[in-house]
Design a protein around this motif. Structure first.
Motif, short mmCIF file in Angstrom:
data_model
loop_
_atom_site.label_atom_id
_atom_site.label_comp_id
_atom_site.label_asym_id
_atom_site.label_seq_id
_atom_site.Cartn_x
_atom_site.Cartn_y
_atom_site.Cartn_z
N ASN A 91 -6.57 2.36 3.33
CA ASN A 91 -5.21 2.82 3.03
C ASN A 91 -4.69 3.78 4.11
OD1 ASN A 91 -3.19 2.42 0.97
ND2 ASN A 91 -3.41 4.58 0.42
N GLN A 92 -5.33 3.75 5.28
CA GLN A 92 -4.99 4.70 6.33
C GLN A 92 -3.56 4.55 6.84
OE1 GLN A 92 -6.22 7.32 7.84
NE2 GLN A 92 -8.12 7.42 6.67
N GLU A 111 1.51 11.28 -6.10
CA GLU A 111 1.00 9.91 -5.96
C GLU A 111 1.72 8.96 -6.92
OE1 GLU A 111 -1.01 8.54 -3.90
OE2 GLU A 111 -2.18 10.15 -2.98
N HIS A 121 -1.27 6.23 4.57
CA HIS A 121 -1.51 7.67 4.66
C HIS A 121 -0.78 8.28 5.86
CE1 HIS A 121 -3.58 11.49 4.35
NE2 HIS A 121 -4.00 11.37 5.60
N GLY A 143 -3.47 1.64 -3.90
CA GLY A 143 -3.40 3.04 -3.51
C GLY A 143 -4.76 3.68 -3.67
N ASP A 144 -4.97 4.84 -3.04
CA ASP A 144 -6.28 5.49 -3.12
C ASP A 144 -6.31 6.62 -4.14
OD1 ASP A 144 -4.96 7.59 -1.84
OD2 ASP A 144 -5.66 6.99 0.14
N ASN A 188 0.84 -1.19 0.00
CA ASN A 188 0.00 0.00 0.00
C ASN A 188 0.88 1.24 0.00
OD1 ASN A 188 -1.86 -2.14 1.49
ND2 ASN A 188 -3.20 -0.51 0.75
N TRP A 189 0.48 2.22 -0.78
CA TRP A 189 1.27 3.45 -0.85
C TRP A 189 0.35 4.66 -0.74
CZ3 TRP A 189 -0.83 2.16 -5.58
CH2 TRP A 189 -1.27 3.24 -6.38
N ASP A 190 0.95 5.79 -0.35
CA ASP A 190 0.22 7.05 -0.33
C ASP A 190 1.23 8.20 -0.34
OD1 ASP A 190 -1.93 8.71 -0.43
OD2 ASP A 190 -2.62 8.37 1.62
N ARG A 213 -9.87 5.18 0.96
CA ARG A 213 -8.98 5.76 1.96
C ARG A 213 -9.06 4.96 3.27
NH1 ARG A 213 -6.63 10.61 3.19
NH2 ARG A 213 -5.82 10.41 1.07
#
Length: 220
Positions: free
Chosen positions: A185-186, A116, A189, A139-140, A73-75, A182
């Protein structure tokens, strides 16, 4: 005042005719409740018909990848004032165990789309560098997810970053890129936000940064 007088009169009748005694404390509670009821009658709550209610998607939770795969997961977080971008990446296995994290503070044009895309690039680079072969990338940022999956044409700096991501992904045995809410994906974040407070890059393998420990008790 009228409500208090009415309740005292009712209390008197209960004692005389029903042989029931209401304590002063209970009496005041009943008076307060009656006052609240009267307020509701004077200012009724507006009821919205079911067809006019706003539809809200239920929040989703983070799900582990299948056995043999790793989920990345990325942000990105943008600091417009200082022209900095914070990048957050977390890698977890099929048991939900943290394999590694990255926090990176990068000087970059504070464009959200470019930020992003760069975060996604560093996510796949981290996965490749630690030897992962089968990955789910989440990712979001829907526009970046669509671009990586080849939807539409993309130019400019972000477009060149997308091309680099696609080339690196082709080095994996198998890969999937998906959009996530989101709410799922917290953790990434928070890592991205925290990255704005550090210098350079910080990669931790099989260790959990203090800023996300409490979140992983109920994984997102």
């Amino acid at each position: 005042m009228a409500v208090v007088t009415w309740r005292l009169w009712k209390r008197r009748n209960e004692v005389i005719f029903q042989n029931e005694f209401t304590s002063p404390l209970s009496l005041m509670k009943q008076v307060n409740q009656k006052l609240q009821d009267l307020k509701l009658l004077q200012h009724p709550t507006q009821i919205i018909p079911a067809m006019q209610e706003e539809r809200v998607e239920p929040l989703q939770v983070w799900k582990a990848p299948p056995y043999g795969y790793y989920k990345i997961n990325w942000d990105a977080a943008v600091d417009h004032k200082n022209q900095r971008v914070g990048i957050g990446v977390i890698i977890r296995d099929s048991d939900g165990q943290v394999i590694g994290t990255m926090r990176k503070n990068k000087f970059l044009n504070p464009d959200p789309h470019l930020a992003e895309a760069c975060a996604a690039l560093h996510a796949v680079l981290l996965g490749s560098n630690i030897g992962l072969r089968n990955i789910f990338l989440e990712g979001d940022a829907l526009n970046v997810v669509n671009a990586i999956n080849g939807v539409g044409e993309h130019w400019g700096q972000a477009g060149m970053v997308i091309v680099d991501i696609q080339e690196i992904l082709n080095c994996f045995n198998s890969w999937f890129v998906a959009y996530s809410q989101r709410s799922t994906n917290q953790v990434a974040h928070v890592l991205a936000r925290n990255a704005l407070s550090i210098e350079g890059e910080l990669i931790e393998l099989e260790e959990i940064p203090s800023c996300i420990i409490s979140m992983l008790q109920n994984p997102f």
